[in-house]
Design an enzyme around this catalytic site. Sequence first.
Site: not given
Length: 138
Positions: A9, A49, A115, A126
């Site tokens: 991130k 998200y 994540h 994803e």
Amino acid sequence: IERTLSIIKPDATRRNLTGKINAKFEEAGLRIVAQKRIHLTKDQAGKFYEVHKERPFYDELCSFMASEPVVAQVLEGERAIAKNREVMGATNPANAADGTIRKEFALSVGENSVHGSDAPETAAQEISFFFAGLEIVG
Ligand code: GTP
Ligand code: MG
């Protein structure tokens, strides 16, 4: 052999921690079989998200994920999904076990450095959000 989607991130890319975090994955036996640095738009972060869109922190989370570049990666190995989450540690670094990425590097529950997908179905979804099949080299 399983694959999972990992994101380093913005709080971590900003602090030049990509290599240290990748070392944790590799030490745990996870292979980095795809990797790219990308600066998400807020809309793209929002789509990624979407499952959290009713949560109070959704807007803050999406702004944060779009604030600076991230490194998206596919990790491969035995029990990769669970193993990655073990290496990451608890969502809130205050609760993360010693030696985990979040214990060592996370700044807060929001700026928590990494994540990782939480189940086989979300991992597949994803991975295809970020990578085409040809970009994954096992
Ligand atoms: P991910 O691997 O990022 O999905 O983390 P997680 O599975 O450990 O946590 P969860 O899916 O419950 O939440 C997703 C992300 O939302 C977390 O990683 C945090 O970055 C963020 N988040 C969760 N709770 C809070 C919160 O209370 N405040 C803020 N600002 N962010 C939160
Ligand atoms: Mg999650």
